[in-house]
Design a protein around this motif. Structure first.
Motif, PDB file in Angstrom:
ATOM      1  N   ASN A 138      -0.162  -1.348   0.425  1.00 11.73           N
ATOM      2  CA  ASN A 138       1.182  -1.548  -0.132  1.00 11.73           C
ATOM      3  C   ASN A 138       1.975  -2.525   0.737  1.00 11.73           C
ATOM      4  N   ILE A 139       2.545  -3.541   0.093  1.00 13.07           N
ATOM      5  CA  ILE A 139       3.309  -4.554   0.825  1.00 13.07           C
ATOM      6  C   ILE A 139       4.759  -4.542   0.347  1.00 13.07           C
ATOM      7  N   LEU A 140       5.663  -4.509   1.306  1.00 11.32           N
ATOM      8  CA  LEU A 140       7.087  -4.621   0.985  1.00 11.32           C
ATOM      9  C   LEU A 140       7.486  -6.091   1.128  1.00 11.32           C
ATOM     10  N   ASP A 143      12.799  12.705  -4.985  1.00 11.52           N
ATOM     11  CA  ASP A 143      12.895  12.717  -6.456  1.00 11.52           C
ATOM     12  C   ASP A 143      12.466  11.393  -7.077  1.00 11.52           C
ATOM     13  N   TYR A 144      13.014  10.309  -6.564  1.00  9.11           N
ATOM     14  CA  TYR A 144      12.761   9.035  -7.237  1.00  9.11           C
ATOM     15  C   TYR A 144      11.999   8.014  -6.372  1.00  9.11           C
ATOM     16  N   GLY A 145      11.451   8.470  -5.247  1.00 10.36           N
ATOM     17  CA  GLY A 145      10.739   7.565  -4.346  1.00 10.36           C
ATOM     18  C   GLY A 145       9.455   7.016  -4.951  1.00 10.36           C
ATOM     19  N   ALA A 146       8.885   6.002  -4.283  1.00  6.23           N
ATOM     20  CA  ALA A 146       7.626   5.401  -4.737  1.00  6.23           C
ATOM     21  C   ALA A 146       6.485   5.753  -3.783  1.00  6.23           C
ATOM     22  N   VAL A 147       6.824   6.193  -2.555  1.00  2.00           N
ATOM     23  CA  VAL A 147       5.808   6.617  -1.580  1.00  2.00           C
ATOM     24  C   VAL A 147       6.272   7.927  -0.930  1.00  2.00           C
ATOM     25  N   ILE A 172       3.633   2.109   3.764  1.00  2.00           N
ATOM     26  CA  ILE A 172       3.918   0.667   3.696  1.00  2.00           C
ATOM     27  C   ILE A 172       3.113  -0.011   4.804  1.00  2.00           C
ATOM     28  N   ASP A 173       2.121  -0.813   4.399  1.00  2.00           N
ATOM     29  CA  ASP A 173       1.177  -1.364   5.384  1.00  2.00           C
ATOM     30  C   ASP A 173       1.673  -2.625   6.064  1.00  2.00           C
TER      31      ASP A 173
END
Ligand code: ADP
Length: 396
Positions: free
Chosen positions: A2-4, A75-79, A85-86
């Motif tokens: 996963n890239i931010l 509740d609404y997070g993605a991770v 986050i790599d």
């Protein structure tokens, strides 16, 4: 992996979290009005409703903290945690002559980005602030800088030296740098795939037509020429930027209107282009609507914009022995059916022909020229965030 992806402006921070294995956006959004009243963070996880957090954002670090808290929200997070986050990929506007490629950020890289502040005083400082905020909050996560100028570093001297006293290049680094490089590179690579050509052999004219616009001549997959210059002001007429003009107009107007250099810069960057000509708007949808209702100056602004696109395409064709494709991208290039049609209609003498039916679509990858066209015309939606994430993944 996963890239931010982070893109920091002076008072904004755009972000996307991308799952590179699936090439899917897990969450994206925007923090706005950083450092001023009315701060807010928009956040949208894939398949969920957008959330807006309204809060004073003292600085970029405060904004980033809210973004990261949202990304791991129960509740609404993605991770589940930030450990997922790599790496972080940062858009950096100006790499100057130091960077022809993306790089992993370390002390030396930060110094070089800082050194370029002199030639990019508006753009690089917010990018630096964004990188520093990430470092403070995220610690040792690897970070990569992806430069808007990097793709254009292959441009030969012939096209990057201005016809000015040579010492201005030597003393002040005044030369063509070009911008939107991440977008031109992304569509170059996609076009090579779509045309089934070897990237190292493909010749293209890539037209990034948005609020800011630039055109590049790509030879053998590498940039050979581009319309933006020392700053993003050169080249096409844009939403609010003048693009090319007789340089003598600048001191003439400064004298007449008693303008300082800062005020003149503001006129050229913020009050010119299709906004300046039309007096209506910088937004191409507004211009098309006004022109349809009979507003002559809106029509004139569109005519000037499209004519300049054609002239650059014509000029760039003379810089290559053959052309494998003319590519349209960005807000206007992807979505304005009439702009594409009118630009290509003016290339008839070169045997380039649009297929009106194929061209009758927005925002999708497609070939929009006739089978008989001497050069294929393609629409390729740009994806600078994905390209930044791809570069980041490659380096870490
Ligand atoms: P930037 O990233 O430089 O802000 P974009 O690439 O998003 O700009 O392009 C914004 C421009 O695209 C605006 O002028 C907008 O009017 C134009 N645009 C978006 N959709 C359409 C459309 N359907 N028809 C014509 N122009 C459009």
């Amino acid at each position: 992996m996963n890239i931010l992806v982070i893109n920091c402006g002076s008072s904004s921070l755009k972000y996307q979290l991308i799952d590179m294995d699936k090439k899917e956006v897990l969450a994206k959004g925007l923090a706005e009005r950083i450092g001023i009243e009315g701060g807010r963070v928009k956040y949208e996880a894939a398949g969920k409703d957008e959330i807006v957090i309204e809060e004073m954002l003292a600085d970029h670090k405060a904004a980033l903290k809210i973004v990261l808290d949202s990304l791991k929200h129960e509740d609404y997070g993605a991770v589940k945690s930030l450990d997922e986050i790599d790496a972080v990929g940062h858009r950096v506007v100006h790499g100057g002559e130091a960077f022809a490629e993306s790089v992993v950020i370390d002390e030396k890289v930060m110094q070089a980005i800082n050194d370029n502040v002199e030639i990019a005083p508006l753009h690089n400082p917010p990018n630096i602030i964004g990188i520093e905020a990430c470092k403070e909050i995220m610690g040792d996560v690897p970070m990569v800088a992806v430069f808007d100028t990097a793709f254009h570093q292959s441009i030969p001297e012939l096209n990057y030296i201005y016809a000015l006293p040579y010492e201005y290049y030597e003393n002040y680094k005044v030369r063509r740098y070009g911008f939107h490089g991440t977008s031109h590179q992304y569509i170059t690579e996609r076009a090579a795939e779509m045309l089934d050509k070897d990237l190292n052999e493909v010749n293209l004219i890539t037209c990034h037509l948005g609020n800011g616009s630039s055109i590049s001549a790509v030879k053998g997959g590498k940039c050979f020429d581009t319309s933006m210059g020392f700053t993003p002001l050169e080249g096409l007429a844009m939403g609010t930027r003048s693009g090319d003009l007789d340089p003598a107009i600048i001191p003439f107007i400064m004298d007449k209107e008693k303008l300082s250099t800062e005020e003149m810069n503001n006129v050229l960057n913020k009050k010119s282009g299709v906004l300046g000509v039309s007096g209506v708007s910088s937004d191409f949808r507004d211009l098309e609507e006004a022109a349809e209702k009979g507003n002559d100056r809106a029509q004139l602004a569109l005519d000037i914009f499209e004519n300049r696109v054609r002239k650059y395409i014509g000029a760039y064709l003379t810089e290559m022995d053959h052309c494998d494709g003319i590519i349209f991208t960005a807000g206007v290039g992807e979505n304005s059916i009439t702009t594409r049609e009118r630009v290509v209609d003016g290339l008839k003498s070169l045997g380039v022909e649009i297929d009106k039916e194929k061209n009758n679509m927005r925002g999708k990858e497609a070939v929009v020229s006739t089978d008989a066209s001497s050069i294929p015309v393609l629409v390729i939606p740009t994806n600078e965030e994905l390209k930044i994430a791809m570069e980041t993944a490659k380096l870490v």
